[in-house]
Design a protein around this motif. Structure first.
Motif, PDB file in Angstrom:
ATOM      1  N   SER A   1      16.731  82.370 103.346  1.00  0.00           N
ATOM      2  CA  SER A   1      17.349  81.179 103.922  1.00  0.00           C
ATOM      3  C   SER A   1      17.863  81.439 105.337  1.00  0.00           C
ATOM      4  N   ALA A   2      18.480  82.595 105.578  1.00  0.00           N
ATOM      5  CA  ALA A   2      19.029  82.893 106.903  1.00  0.00           C
ATOM      6  C   ALA A   2      18.922  84.382 107.165  1.00  0.00           C
ATOM      7  N   THR A   3      18.791  84.754 108.417  1.00  0.00           N
ATOM      8  CA  THR A   3      18.711  86.159 108.783  1.00  0.00           C
ATOM      9  C   THR A   3      20.096  86.666 109.120  1.00  0.00           C
ATOM     10  N   GLU A   4      20.487  87.752 108.469  1.00  0.00           N
ATOM     11  CA  GLU A   4      21.790  88.360 108.708  1.00  0.00           C
ATOM     12  C   GLU A   4      21.627  89.501 109.708  1.00  0.00           C
TER      13      GLU A   4
ATOM     14  N   GLN B   1      13.744  96.049  96.845  1.00  0.00           N
ATOM     15  CA  GLN B   1      12.332  96.112  97.236  1.00  0.00           C
ATOM     16  C   GLN B   1      12.184  95.569  98.655  1.00  0.00           C
ATOM     17  N   VAL B   2      11.545  96.341  99.529  1.00  0.00           N
ATOM     18  CA  VAL B   2      11.239  95.867 100.881  1.00  0.00           C
ATOM     19  C   VAL B   2       9.934  95.080 100.805  1.00  0.00           C
ATOM     20  N   ILE B   3       9.970  93.854 101.312  1.00  0.00           N
ATOM     21  CA  ILE B   3       8.780  93.002 101.317  1.00  0.00           C
ATOM     22  C   ILE B   3       8.006  93.189 102.611  1.00  0.00           C
ATOM     23  N   SER B   4       8.726  93.179 103.754  1.00  0.00           N
ATOM     24  CA  SER B   4       8.060  93.401 105.039  1.00  0.00           C
ATOM     25  C   SER B   4       9.078  93.806 106.090  1.00  0.00           C
TER      26      SER B   4
ATOM     27  N   ILE C   1      12.473  91.797 105.610  1.00  0.00           N
ATOM     28  CA  ILE C   1      12.570  90.854 104.497  1.00  0.00           C
ATOM     29  C   ILE C   1      12.594  91.708 103.235  1.00  0.00           C
ATOM     30  N   TYR C   2      13.588  91.491 102.383  1.00  0.00           N
ATOM     31  CA  TYR C   2      13.714  92.319 101.189  1.00  0.00           C
ATOM     32  C   TYR C   2      14.224  91.514 100.000  1.00  0.00           C
ATOM     33  N   ARG C   3      14.084  92.099  98.823  1.00  0.00           N
ATOM     34  CA  ARG C   3      14.590  91.510  97.585  1.00  0.00           C
ATOM     35  C   ARG C   3      15.751  92.383  97.113  1.00  0.00           C
TER      36      ARG C   3
ATOM     37  N   ASN D   1      17.039  88.019  94.644  1.00  0.00           N
ATOM     38  CA  ASN D   1      17.135  87.115  95.795  1.00  0.00           C
ATOM     39  C   ASN D   1      16.406  87.706  96.992  1.00  0.00           C
ATOM     40  N   VAL D   2      15.669  86.884  97.725  1.00  0.00           N
ATOM     41  CA  VAL D   2      14.975  87.333  98.929  1.00  0.00           C
ATOM     42  C   VAL D   2      15.913  87.115 100.111  1.00  0.00           C
ATOM     43  N   LYS D   3      16.093  88.173 100.913  1.00  0.00           N
ATOM     44  CA  LYS D   3      17.008  88.126 102.053  1.00  0.00           C
ATOM     45  C   LYS D   3      16.314  88.669 103.290  1.00  0.00           C
ATOM     46  N   SER D   4      16.942  88.396 104.436  1.00  0.00           N
ATOM     47  CA  SER D   4      16.402  88.825 105.722  1.00  0.00           C
ATOM     48  C   SER D   4      17.504  89.518 106.511  1.00  0.00           C
TER      49      SER D   4
END
Length: 81
Positions: free
Chosen positions: A22-25, A37-40, A56-58, A63-66
């Motif tokens: 939703s938002a990048t921290e 888990q690292v997605i990218s 981008i990670y889980r 939850n998927v976060k940035s």
């Protein structure tokens, strides 16, 4: 059968939407990270100087976060050139 395929497509598209953060921290020194888990990880724009990248990670709750942070450049060539 068509209803089953349509339901499957709907579920798959919904899970794809749920994977967008939703938002990048912005990373702060000492902050606690819950990375399961690292997605990218984006490529740094500058290969020689510190440059921002976005990961981008889980987390452990799914939850998927940035997260945006700086990486040091490692490809500056020979300083004597």
């Amino acid at each position: 059968m068509k209803k089953l395929l349509m339901l499957f497509a709907l579920v798959c598209s919904g899970s794809a939407l749920a994977q967008s953060p939703s938002a990048t921290e912005q990373y702060r020194y000492g902050m606690h990270l819950d990375v399961a888990q690292v997605i990218s990880i984006s490529e740094p724009q500058d290969k020689c100087h510190p440059s921002p990248v976005t990961m981008i990670y889980r987390d452990s709750h799914g939850n998927v976060k940035s997260l945006k942070y700086l990486v040091a450049g490692t490809d500056c060539g020979n300083a004597n050139d």
